[in-house]
Design an enzyme around this catalytic site. Structure first.
Site, PDB file in Angstrom:
ATOM      1  N   SER A  28     -19.893 -56.700  -1.351  1.00 58.51           N
ATOM      2  CA  SER A  28     -20.801 -55.542  -1.328  1.00 58.51           C
ATOM      3  C   SER A  28     -21.882 -55.686  -2.386  1.00 58.51           C
ATOM      4  O   SER A  28     -22.756 -54.840  -2.504  1.00 58.51           O
ATOM      5  CB  SER A  28     -20.030 -54.233  -1.559  1.00 58.51           C
ATOM      6  OG  SER A  28     -19.331 -54.277  -2.782  1.00 58.51           O
ATOM      7  N   ASN A 114     -11.450 -47.932  -7.964  1.00 54.90           N
ATOM      8  CA  ASN A 114     -11.590 -46.728  -7.131  1.00 54.90           C
ATOM      9  C   ASN A 114     -12.211 -45.568  -7.899  1.00 54.90           C
ATOM     10  O   ASN A 114     -13.113 -44.897  -7.400  1.00 54.90           O
ATOM     11  CB  ASN A 114     -10.224 -46.321  -6.559  1.00 54.90           C
ATOM     12  CG  ASN A 114      -9.695 -47.362  -5.596  1.00 54.90           C
ATOM     13  OD1 ASN A 114     -10.392 -48.328  -5.285  1.00 54.90           O
ATOM     14  ND2 ASN A 114      -8.466 -47.180  -5.130  1.00 54.90           N
ATOM     15  N   THR A 159     -47.161 -20.682  19.604  1.00 51.55           N
ATOM     16  CA  THR A 159     -45.750 -20.668  19.998  1.00 51.55           C
ATOM     17  C   THR A 159     -45.740 -21.349  21.363  1.00 51.55           C
ATOM     18  O   THR A 159     -46.703 -21.209  22.134  1.00 51.55           O
ATOM     19  CB  THR A 159     -45.180 -19.233  20.121  1.00 51.55           C
ATOM     20  OG1 THR A 159     -45.882 -18.555  21.160  1.00 51.55           O
ATOM     21  CG2 THR A 159     -45.310 -18.442  18.826  1.00 51.55           C
ATOM     22  N   HIS A 160     -44.686 -22.084  21.647  1.00 50.03           N
ATOM     23  CA  HIS A 160     -44.607 -22.865  22.905  1.00 50.03           C
ATOM     24  C   HIS A 160     -45.810 -23.803  23.052  1.00 50.03           C
ATOM     25  O   HIS A 160     -46.183 -24.155  24.167  1.00 50.03           O
ATOM     26  CB  HIS A 160     -44.549 -21.947  24.134  1.00 50.03           C
ATOM     27  CG  HIS A 160     -43.536 -20.865  24.024  1.00 50.03           C
ATOM     28  ND1 HIS A 160     -42.245 -20.989  24.466  1.00 50.03           N
ATOM     29  CD2 HIS A 160     -43.621 -19.622  23.476  1.00 50.03           C
ATOM     30  CE1 HIS A 160     -41.577 -19.874  24.228  1.00 50.03           C
ATOM     31  NE2 HIS A 160     -42.393 -19.028  23.612  1.00 50.03           N
ATOM     32  N   SER A 287     -56.788 -49.986  17.456  1.00 47.56           N
ATOM     33  CA  SER A 287     -56.084 -50.659  18.543  1.00 47.56           C
ATOM     34  C   SER A 287     -56.684 -52.045  18.711  1.00 47.56           C
ATOM     35  O   SER A 287     -57.895 -52.228  18.560  1.00 47.56           O
ATOM     36  CB  SER A 287     -56.256 -49.845  19.829  1.00 47.56           C
ATOM     37  OG  SER A 287     -56.108 -50.683  20.949  1.00 47.56           O
ATOM     38  N   LYS A 293     -60.157 -46.428  19.226  1.00 42.53           N
ATOM     39  CA  LYS A 293     -58.938 -45.761  18.794  1.00 42.53           C
ATOM     40  C   LYS A 293     -58.791 -45.664  17.282  1.00 42.53           C
ATOM     41  O   LYS A 293     -59.140 -46.562  16.540  1.00 42.53           O
ATOM     42  CB  LYS A 293     -57.692 -46.518  19.321  1.00 42.53           C
ATOM     43  CG  LYS A 293     -57.454 -46.374  20.789  1.00 42.53           C
ATOM     44  CD  LYS A 293     -57.106 -44.960  21.265  1.00 42.53           C
ATOM     45  CE  LYS A 293     -55.724 -44.511  20.858  1.00 42.53           C
ATOM     46  NZ  LYS A 293     -54.647 -45.249  21.515  1.00 42.53           N
ATOM     47  N   ASN A 295     -55.447 -44.431  15.277  1.00 43.33           N
ATOM     48  CA  ASN A 295     -54.092 -43.918  15.511  1.00 43.33           C
ATOM     49  C   ASN A 295     -53.472 -43.353  14.234  1.00 43.33           C
ATOM     50  O   ASN A 295     -53.601 -43.960  13.167  1.00 43.33           O
ATOM     51  CB  ASN A 295     -53.209 -45.041  16.053  1.00 43.33           C
ATOM     52  CG  ASN A 295     -53.740 -45.572  17.371  1.00 43.33           C
ATOM     53  OD1 ASN A 295     -54.270 -44.821  18.183  1.00 43.33           O
ATOM     54  ND2 ASN A 295     -53.628 -46.882  17.573  1.00 43.33           N
ATOM     55  N   GLU A 300     -46.767 -40.950  12.497  1.00 41.30           N
ATOM     56  CA  GLU A 300     -45.803 -41.359  13.522  1.00 41.30           C
ATOM     57  C   GLU A 300     -44.618 -42.076  12.883  1.00 41.30           C
ATOM     58  O   GLU A 300     -43.470 -41.912  13.291  1.00 41.30           O
ATOM     59  CB  GLU A 300     -46.483 -42.289  14.536  1.00 41.30           C
ATOM     60  CG  GLU A 300     -47.547 -41.581  15.357  1.00 41.30           C
ATOM     61  CD  GLU A 300     -48.336 -42.551  16.221  1.00 41.30           C
ATOM     62  OE1 GLU A 300     -48.308 -42.389  17.436  1.00 41.30           O
ATOM     63  OE2 GLU A 300     -48.971 -43.472  15.682  1.00 41.30           O
ATOM     64  N   TYR A 327      -8.220 -44.100  -0.951  1.00 42.15           N
ATOM     65  CA  TYR A 327      -9.252 -45.120  -0.781  1.00 42.15           C
ATOM     66  C   TYR A 327      -8.870 -46.065   0.357  1.00 42.15           C
ATOM     67  O   TYR A 327      -7.730 -46.540   0.433  1.00 42.15           O
ATOM     68  CB  TYR A 327      -9.450 -45.919  -2.085  1.00 42.15           C
ATOM     69  CG  TYR A 327     -10.518 -46.992  -1.920  1.00 42.15           C
ATOM     70  CD1 TYR A 327     -11.858 -46.681  -2.088  1.00 42.15           C
ATOM     71  CD2 TYR A 327     -10.180 -48.282  -1.537  1.00 42.15           C
ATOM     72  CE1 TYR A 327     -12.849 -47.633  -1.891  1.00 42.15           C
ATOM     73  CE2 TYR A 327     -11.159 -49.249  -1.335  1.00 42.15           C
ATOM     74  CZ  TYR A 327     -12.494 -48.915  -1.523  1.00 42.15           C
ATOM     75  OH  TYR A 327     -13.470 -49.855  -1.323  1.00 42.15           O
ATOM     76  N   GLN A 332     -16.327 -48.824   1.484  1.00 42.16           N
ATOM     77  CA  GLN A 332     -17.379 -49.673   0.927  1.00 42.16           C
ATOM     78  C   GLN A 332     -18.671 -49.537   1.749  1.00 42.16           C
ATOM     79  O   GLN A 332     -19.766 -49.737   1.231  1.00 42.16           O
ATOM     80  CB  GLN A 332     -16.903 -51.123   0.914  1.00 42.16           C
ATOM     81  CG  GLN A 332     -17.864 -52.079   0.261  1.00 42.16           C
ATOM     82  CD  GLN A 332     -17.177 -53.375  -0.117  1.00 42.16           C
ATOM     83  OE1 GLN A 332     -16.395 -53.421  -1.057  1.00 42.16           O
ATOM     84  NE2 GLN A 332     -17.432 -54.424   0.632  1.00 42.16           N
ATOM     85  N   LYS A 335     -22.144 -46.976   1.043  1.00 41.97           N
ATOM     86  CA  LYS A 335     -23.342 -47.087   0.217  1.00 41.97           C
ATOM     87  C   LYS A 335     -24.627 -47.458   0.964  1.00 41.97           C
ATOM     88  O   LYS A 335     -25.668 -46.836   0.705  1.00 41.97           O
ATOM     89  CB  LYS A 335     -23.080 -48.058  -0.961  1.00 41.97           C
ATOM     90  CG  LYS A 335     -22.235 -47.388  -2.054  1.00 41.97           C
ATOM     91  CD  LYS A 335     -21.708 -48.316  -3.099  1.00 41.97           C
ATOM     92  CE  LYS A 335     -20.414 -48.986  -2.746  1.00 41.97           C
ATOM     93  NZ  LYS A 335     -19.305 -48.122  -2.291  1.00 41.97           N
TER      94      LYS A 335
HETATM   95  N1  ARG Z   1     -16.722 -52.437  -3.727  1.00 39.77           N
HETATM   96  C1  ARG Z   1     -15.723 -51.437  -3.535  1.00 39.77           C
HETATM   97  C2  ARG Z   1     -16.317 -50.220  -2.780  1.00 39.77           C
HETATM   98  O1  ARG Z   1     -17.450 -49.977  -2.917  1.00 39.77           O
HETATM   99  C3  ARG Z   1     -15.174 -50.964  -4.849  1.00 39.77           C
HETATM  100  C4  ARG Z   1     -13.830 -50.371  -4.743  1.00 39.77           C
HETATM  101  C5  ARG Z   1     -12.838 -51.426  -4.394  1.00 39.77           C
HETATM  102  N2  ARG Z   1     -11.515 -50.919  -4.395  1.00 39.77           N
HETATM  103  C6  ARG Z   1     -10.484 -51.557  -3.799  1.00 39.77           C
HETATM  104  N3  ARG Z   1      -9.325 -50.969  -3.843  1.00 39.77           N
HETATM  105  N4  ARG Z   1     -10.615 -52.702  -3.212  1.00 39.77           N
HETATM  106  O2  ARG Z   1     -15.616 -49.547  -2.082  1.00 39.77           O
END
Ligand code: ARG
Length: 467
Positions: A28, A114, A159-160, A287, A293, A295, A300, A327, A332, A335
């Site tokens: 990660s 964790n 409206t509409h 364009s 054009k 745009n 958009e 956990y 993971q 993120k």
């Molecule tokens: N890279 C992991 C995550 O973002 C960190 C936590 C890992 N924990 C584990 N028990 N393997 O979730």
């Protein structure tokens, strides 16, 4: 096969290291490296706490902190080499620290990745909410500036997507300031929610060591207004709770939807059919085929980005819904959507801020669009109501006048009084005085209405709040 010494943090019981594919799916660091400064901040506070309770010496604490500071400088200068085989930001930093400082081997005492990652993300959310708050303020200020300039520009409100009643362009624009202000409230509440320290929850069940959770929480700024520590109440919840992720992504979605609607208004307003505004050349494109054009790409794209923000929220909701406590490695994947929502939200806010000051209003076209007495048909109903005609009857009467105007191809305000008076006796000779735009707007001076004084007051209110 990877060098299994790299799994020093958990490799004790394994005879062989993870396969290359396991490294690829498991790493990660390619996205969580952006947590480095928060991870280091968390580790420094944890080291201080370990020294405070006597688990490490003050010399060990200082060596750990110095080592972490030098890693932070390397990260900031771009010299730090992230190794995907070390999985994540936490293990990369710990591994690098171990090479520099023997005491690094004690840093992970009474801590698990964790509660570490939960802490890093809470610190990150506090930072991210502040960043978005600042960018929201800028867009709001530019909207207020444009509203200030368009207080006397009257356009049809829709409206509409049908012309409904006249409003000032300022009142229309200030509607978006209200929306973005609600978004500021959403981000404040995410920040509040993030402001609780999970450290000490360990992997799932805390620790048998005598740590000081309040101490580390205060070190990291997880405090209430009195400066008292705010810490999580249930270790199992603390390591698996991702509510902030959902709330943050949801707040970003709200910004996305608001800016998407603003974009849609500008796209319509800049079309030949409306031509209420001219967009800056620097944010539009031509364009390759049609030379005429221009745009409205930026708006958009903002509208398109809002779909991506909604997708990120959907990803998080789906990721969470079936997970047993506590956990699970699935987490993971929490993120990338959150980081993407942050990046895209800042980008669309920045683009809106960059465009707004250069939007030019076409006064002539606005005046033409609002030059239709039928837009004040409702005011004529109010005129009759003021003369004690029941509303339903008044509505019917004005309906008949509108139909007469259409049939005779005469603008509503120009129907002859002889014809008008036949429709209802309450229609006096002054009936056509209703068709005065300025009067129509200045008759709407109750709170929240588009009366010029209301709009001017709201502009003053926002200016004060945003400076
Ligand atoms: N890279 C992991 C995550 O973002 C960190 C936590 C890992 N924990 C584990 N028990 N393997 O979730």
């Amino acid at each position: 096969m990877a060098d299994d010494k790299k799994q020093a943090t958990w490799g004790g019981r394994f005879l062989e290291g993870p396969s290359d594919l396991m490294h690829r799916i498991g790493e990660s660091v390619s996205f969580d490296h952006r947590l480095a400064s928060f991870d280091i901040q968390g580790s420094k506070a944890h080291a201080s706490m370990l020294a405070h309770v006597g688990i490490i010496t003050s010399e060990e604490r200082d060596a750990i902190k110095d080592g972490l500071d030098s890693i932070l400088s390397q990260v900031q200068s771009g010299d730090f080499i992230w190794d995907p085989e070390l999985e994540d930001v936490h293990m990369n930093i710990e591994h690098a620290l171990t090479q520099k400082v023997p005491a690094a081997a004690k840093l992970h005492t009474a801590r698990s990745r964790n509660d570490q990652v939960a802490t890093d993300m809470r610190l990150w959310f506090k930072y991210a909410c502040d960043e978005i708050h600042t960018s929201l303020n800028v867009v709001m200020s530019y909207l207020v500036n444009l509203a200030d300039k368009t207080q006397t520009v009257v356009i049809p409100g829709y409206t509409h997507l049908q012309r409904a009643q006249p409003v000032s362009m300022a009142h229309h624009l200030l509607a978006y300031v209200e929306m973005l202000d609600r978004d500021r409230t959403l981000f404040s509440s995410v920040k509040e929610e993030a402001n609780i320290c999970p450290l000490g929850s360990g992997a799932i069940a805390g620790t048998t060591l005598s740590i000081d959770r309040e101490f580390v929480a205060i070190e990291l700024g997880f405090v209430n207004e009195k400066g008292e520590a705010k810490i999580t109440e249930n270790s199992m919840d603390a390591v698996s709770d991702r509510d902030c992720f959902i709330q943050f992504a949801s707040a970003c979605t709200s910004v996305g939807i608001h800016l998407s609607r603003l974009s849609e208004d500008f796209i319509l307003w800049s079309s030949s059919e409306f031509s209420f505004v001219k967009l800056p050349d620097s944010f539009t494109t031509g364009s390759s085929l049609m030379p005429q054009k221009k745009n409205p790409d930026v708006f958009e794209l903002i509208r398109g980005k809002s779909a991506r923000l909604i997708g990120n929220l959907q990803t998080l909701l789906t990721l969470l819904k079936g997970l047993p406590l506590t956990y699970n490695r699935d987490l993971q994947e929490d993120k990338p959507p959150v980081f993407d929502s942050f990046d895209q939200t800042l980008l669309i806010l920045d683009c809106a801020s960059a465009c707004l000051p250069d939007i030019k209003v076409n006064l002539e076209r606005c005046a033409e669009a609002v030059d239709d007495p039928a837009l004040l048909a409702t005011d004529l109903v109010d005129y009759l109501v003021k003369k004690a005609v029941p509303f339903r009857e008044a509505h019917h009467v004005v309906g008949a006048l509108v139909s007469l105007s259409e049939e005779s191809k005469t603008p509503l305000s120009e129907l002859s009084y002889t014809d008008v008076s036949k429709i209802h006796m309450a229609l006096g000779e002054d009936w056509s005085q209703v068709f005065d735009l300025e009067k129509a707007l200045s008759s709407r001076e109750l709170k929240g209405m588009p009366g010029p004084k209301q709009v001017a007051d709201r502009i003053v209110y926002w200016r004060k709040l945003l400076t």
